[in-house]
Design a protein around this motif. Structure first.
Motif, mmCIF file in Angstrom:
data_model
loop_
_atom_site.group_PDB
_atom_site.id
_atom_site.type_symbol
_atom_site.label_atom_id
_atom_site.label_comp_id
_atom_site.label_asym_id
_atom_site.label_seq_id
_atom_site.Cartn_x
_atom_site.Cartn_y
_atom_site.Cartn_z
ATOM 1 N N ALA A 39 0.860 -1.258 -0.028
ATOM 2 C CA ALA A 39 -0.182 -0.138 0.138
ATOM 3 C C ALA A 39 0.706 1.095 0.041
ATOM 4 O O ALA A 39 0.346 2.192 -0.416
ATOM 5 C CB ALA A 39 -0.955 -0.107 1.310
ATOM 6 N N GLY A 40 2.022 1.234 0.469
ATOM 7 C CA GLY A 40 2.768 2.469 0.871
ATOM 8 C C GLY A 40 3.772 2.721 -0.364
ATOM 9 O O GLY A 40 4.344 3.966 -0.267
ATOM 10 N N SER A 41 3.992 2.224 -1.285
ATOM 11 C CA SER A 41 5.094 2.345 -2.574
ATOM 12 C C SER A 41 4.198 3.412 -3.388
ATOM 13 O O SER A 41 3.252 3.381 -3.790
ATOM 14 C CB SER A 41 5.257 1.070 -3.167
ATOM 15 N N LYS A 42 5.230 3.931 -4.075
ATOM 16 C CA LYS A 42 4.866 4.913 -5.075
ATOM 17 C C LYS A 42 4.413 4.086 -6.399
ATOM 18 O O LYS A 42 3.358 4.615 -7.060
ATOM 19 C CB LYS A 42 6.274 5.555 -5.566
ATOM 20 N N LYS A 43 4.592 2.725 -6.534
ATOM 21 C CA LYS A 43 4.182 2.309 -7.910
ATOM 22 C C LYS A 43 2.997 1.892 -7.583
ATOM 23 O O LYS A 43 2.048 1.885 -8.332
ATOM 24 C CB LYS A 43 4.945 0.581 -7.676
ATOM 25 N N PHE A 44 2.268 1.924 -6.325
ATOM 26 C CA PHE A 44 1.095 1.564 -5.992
ATOM 27 C C PHE A 44 0.114 2.729 -6.683
ATOM 28 O O PHE A 44 -0.823 2.626 -7.161
ATOM 29 C CB PHE A 44 0.762 1.275 -4.441
ATOM 30 N N ARG A 45 0.718 4.074 -6.143
ATOM 31 C CA ARG A 45 -0.030 5.221 -6.891
ATOM 32 C C ARG A 45 -0.091 5.201 -8.131
ATOM 33 O O ARG A 45 -1.187 5.489 -8.953
ATOM 34 C CB ARG A 45 0.769 6.382 -6.126
ATOM 35 N N ILE A 76 -2.453 2.768 -9.571
ATOM 36 C CA ILE A 76 -4.006 3.300 -9.341
ATOM 37 C C ILE A 76 -4.377 4.309 -10.627
ATOM 38 O O ILE A 76 -5.402 4.224 -10.979
ATOM 39 C CB ILE A 76 -4.075 4.110 -7.962
ATOM 40 N N LEU A 77 -3.457 5.303 -10.778
ATOM 41 C CA LEU A 77 -3.708 6.120 -11.753
ATOM 42 C C LEU A 77 -3.891 5.572 -13.099
ATOM 43 O O LEU A 77 -4.582 5.778 -14.022
ATOM 44 C CB LEU A 77 -2.369 7.153 -11.754
ATOM 45 N N LYS A 78 -2.933 4.651 -13.306
ATOM 46 C CA LYS A 78 -3.238 3.770 -14.641
ATOM 47 C C LYS A 78 -4.600 3.280 -14.823
ATOM 48 O O LYS A 78 -5.310 3.213 -15.648
ATOM 49 C CB LYS A 78 -2.052 2.926 -14.778
ATOM 50 N N ASN A 79 -4.660 2.518 -13.509
ATOM 51 C CA ASN A 79 -6.140 1.652 -13.996
ATOM 52 C C ASN A 79 -7.149 2.760 -13.845
ATOM 53 O O ASN A 79 -8.151 2.537 -14.765
ATOM 54 C CB ASN A 79 -6.147 0.914 -12.478
ATOM 55 N N LEU A 80 -6.999 3.886 -13.232
ATOM 56 C CA LEU A 80 -8.098 4.697 -13.233
ATOM 57 C C LEU A 80 -8.232 5.287 -14.571
ATOM 58 O O LEU A 80 -9.409 5.500 -14.979
ATOM 59 C CB LEU A 80 -7.788 5.939 -12.202
ATOM 60 N N ALA A 85 -12.534 0.629 -8.401
ATOM 61 C CA ALA A 85 -12.085 -0.810 -9.094
ATOM 62 C C ALA A 85 -10.516 -0.724 -9.217
ATOM 63 O O ALA A 85 -9.827 -1.488 -9.188
ATOM 64 C CB ALA A 85 -12.720 -0.770 -10.444
ATOM 65 N N ALA A 86 -10.023 0.905 -9.632
ATOM 66 C CA ALA A 86 -8.673 1.082 -9.904
ATOM 67 C C ALA A 86 -7.955 0.567 -8.637
ATOM 68 O O ALA A 86 -6.950 0.047 -8.539
ATOM 69 C CB ALA A 86 -8.524 2.412 -10.364
ATOM 70 N N LEU A 87 -8.317 1.117 -7.610
ATOM 71 C CA LEU A 87 -7.830 1.133 -6.229
ATOM 72 C C LEU A 87 -7.893 -0.502 -5.806
ATOM 73 O O LEU A 87 -6.625 -1.157 -5.456
ATOM 74 C CB LEU A 87 -8.810 1.605 -5.231
ATOM 75 N N ILE A 138 -6.597 8.947 -3.433
ATOM 76 C CA ILE A 138 -6.831 10.413 -3.460
ATOM 77 C C ILE A 138 -5.758 11.085 -4.059
ATOM 78 O O ILE A 138 -6.120 11.867 -4.970
ATOM 79 C CB ILE A 138 -7.038 11.095 -1.885
ATOM 80 N N GLU A 139 -4.524 10.773 -3.852
ATOM 81 C CA GLU A 139 -3.535 11.438 -4.487
ATOM 82 C C GLU A 139 -3.341 11.221 -5.997
ATOM 83 O O GLU A 139 -3.411 12.265 -6.716
ATOM 84 C CB GLU A 139 -2.222 11.029 -4.013
ATOM 85 N N ALA A 140 -3.897 10.109 -6.562
ATOM 86 C CA ALA A 140 -3.785 9.721 -7.833
ATOM 87 C C ALA A 140 -4.891 10.579 -8.525
ATOM 88 O O ALA A 140 -4.968 11.248 -9.607
ATOM 89 C CB ALA A 140 -3.934 8.270 -8.213
ATOM 90 N N MET A 141 -5.926 10.712 -7.726
ATOM 91 C CA MET A 141 -7.164 11.154 -8.513
ATOM 92 C C MET A 141 -7.037 12.734 -8.430
ATOM 93 O O MET A 141 -7.261 13.568 -9.390
ATOM 94 C CB MET A 141 -8.627 10.798 -7.550
ATOM 95 N N GLN A 142 -6.286 13.297 -7.467
ATOM 96 C CA GLN A 142 -6.002 14.583 -7.379
ATOM 97 C C GLN A 142 -5.008 14.889 -8.605
ATOM 98 O O GLN A 142 -5.015 16.088 -9.093
ATOM 99 C CB GLN A 142 -5.475 14.852 -6.160
#
Lengths: 333, 195
Positions: B3-9, B12-16, B51-53, B172-176
């Motif tokens: 959960a804490g890694s940058k890759k995760f963010r 999420i962004l990509k999936n979103l 879903a992305a998350l 949230i960060e990805a969405m922002q």
């Protein structure tokens, strides 16, 4: 220990990798995908994860024979390397959250027949006499309690405003925070794919009682029309500007938005709460309208432990805007 | 993915982005065209974000699987069904084992607390009971908030909450970031500076 196992029973893992584990722990190798120091979040968990691994290993080892290593309190503090734990790199921090309670419980556990020998060796650090009983099975009760304490500590680090020592208050803060984050996701999803720049459909029309246009605007996701219509009765464009500004800020950074609101003497609160307040007290309490489109209101306005998520207010559509209107009508002077 | 890694963010962004593009395509094909109501669009975006998350987080945490399950119930989203199915088979057996152990000890814990040495037995017992009641109430509230919180003991619940909170922050960060990129066409290239 292997990485990515996720839900594997970590006791089995420990039993199979016990000999190699100590050196691994020393080197701080993380068995999970979490790279060391990848982000501040993971760093917060790392040292406690190591402790958790050490605890488990120690208990098994202590039961099996004469393991010279004993975990004292000083050990608990000095960990800096990463270890492993289930559930996706969450970790625990070394200090039990409530030392008194933890101590009492551990003393009780020591006396109970369930405590294993490894446990009691651990308690030597707390000044109790050590028995030596061979118990391969780790004591679930005591371990559980420690894990709970460790997780609470980790959560305390994550959640802002978490200087509470009380477990109940801490849980309250955690609940608030999770609700707040979920709300933020909702808010962000409202303005997504907005098309035109400056679309701010998030802003409630709290200040606009008797506003009929709030219900009317239901397409294109553009709340600007609603804002424009809503603020006519309110004494001008200043409020509208404020609302739009807040909406813009909310899209970028929730913290800034909150600060902006607070600077103006406003706050976010759930509509239900706002209507409850406005109906219960005099209107002077709400003389300045709260922009209550969403949000967990912090501080005195929060109703502790209420699980209901606050209704989200749009600039358009459905029941929500009707609720806004009622709340706004109630709150106006 | 932890959960804490940058890759995760990034994931999420990509999936979103993928999800949103897909939904946009579907909406254009639908009878209403692009003019969805505000409400519908918001829930579609929310759905895509969740879903992305869930897909980015993977099947490891319990809340992720539960979220994927909820999402696939709401609509006929195929992606989350895959995640759910693969997660179920992999995790159910070990989860049952750990869960049963947890439930055993969860019964043990309250009893142990009662046996603790109190300063004065009566008041300490009452205080302990009251504290436990309060904690229970809040644990219940937490269970309702965190997806998949039901049927977990307190310890698991806390761990799930931790992971969930971190993941939500990343979401949230990805969405922002996405929002900032889409809604700030000041640069001639159309992209804002990297987050």
């Amino acid at each position: 220990m292997q990485g990515g196992g996720g839900q594997d029973d970590f006791f089995d893992q420990m039993l199979s990798t016990l000999p190699a584990a100590w050196s691994e722990l020393g080197s701080g190798k993380s068995p999970w995908e979490l790279p060391a120091g990848a982000s501040e979040d993971s760093e917060a968990f790392d040292e406690s994860v190591l402790l958790a691994s050490r605890l488990r290993h120690h208990q098994i080892g202590g039961g099996g024979g004469d393991k010279p290593v004993m975990l004292h309190l000083s050990d608990l503090h000095g960990l800096a390397a990463a270890g492993g734990e289930d559930r996706g790199a969450t970790g625990f921090l070394p200090l039990p959250l409530f030392t008194d309670r933890a101590r009492e419980d551990m003393d009780a556990a020591f006396k109970s027949p369930n405590a294993a020998g490894g446990d009691q060796a651990l308690y030597n650090g707390f000044g109790t006499a050590g028995m030596h009983a061979a118990a391969v099975q780790p004591p679930f009760g005591q371990l559980r309690r420690e894990r709970i304490a460790e997780r609470m500590k980790a959560l305390q680090e994550l959640v802002p405003n978490a200087n509470k020592t009380d477990k109940a208050s801490m849980l309250d803060e955690i609940i608030d925070y999770v609700k707040f984050l979920q709300l933020q996701v909702k808010v962000l999803s409202m303005s997504r794919l907005g098309g035109a720049a400056g679309v701010s459909p998030l802003v409630a029309n709290m200040s606009s009682e008797g506003n009929g246009s709030a219900n009317g605007t239901s397409d294109s996701g553009d709340g600007n029309a609603a804002n424009g219509g809503s603020n006519g009765e309110n004494g001008g464009s200043s409020l509208k500007v404020t609302e739009q500004q807040v909406a813009r800020l909310m899209e970028e950074d929730m913290g800034t938005a909150m600060q902006y609101l607070q600077g103006k003497g406003l706050c976010l609160m759930p509509i239900s709460l706002a209507s409850a307040i406005s109906s219960a007290t005099s209107s002077s309490l709400l003389s300045r309208p709260s922009i209550g489109s969403m949000g967990a209101a912090r501080g005195p306005l929060h109703d502790g432990g209420s699980p209901a998520s606050p209704p989200l207010v749009n600039g358009a559509g459905g029941d929500d805007s009707r609720t806004i209107k009622d709340a706004g009508a109630g709150g106006k002077q | 993915m932890p959960a804490g890694s940058k890759k995760f963010r990034h994931a999420i962004l990509k999936n979103l982005l993928l999800g949103l593009i897909r939904k946009g395509g579907a909406a254009a094909a639908a009878s209403r065209g692009m003019m969805m109501s505000f409400h519908e669009r918001r829930s579609a975006i929310r759905h895509a974000a969740d879903a992305a998350l869930a897909t980015a987080r993977g099947a490891a945490p319990r809340w992720s699987r539960s979220l994927a399950a909820e999402l696939s119930q709401d609509r006929r989203s195929g992606r989350d069904a895959h995640l759910l199915r693969s997660a179920k088979s992999a995790a159910s057996s070990s989860e049952c084992r750990s869960q049963s152990k947890m439930t055993c000890s969860s019964k043990r814990i309250p009893r142990r607390t009662l046996r603790a040495r109190p300063k004065s037995k009566a008041t300490a017992k009452a205080a302990g009971v009251l504290a436990r009641v309060m904690v229970r109430k809040r644990a219940r509230a937490l269970r309702e908030i965190v997806p998949g919180g039901r049927g977990t003991d307190e310890c698991t619940l806390l761990g799930e909450t931790l992971d969930y909170a971190v993941s939500l922050k990343a979401q949230i960060e990805a969405m922002q970031l996405l929002l900032r990129t889409l809604q700030a066409p000041k640069n001639p290239s159309g992209k804002s500076s990297p987050y």
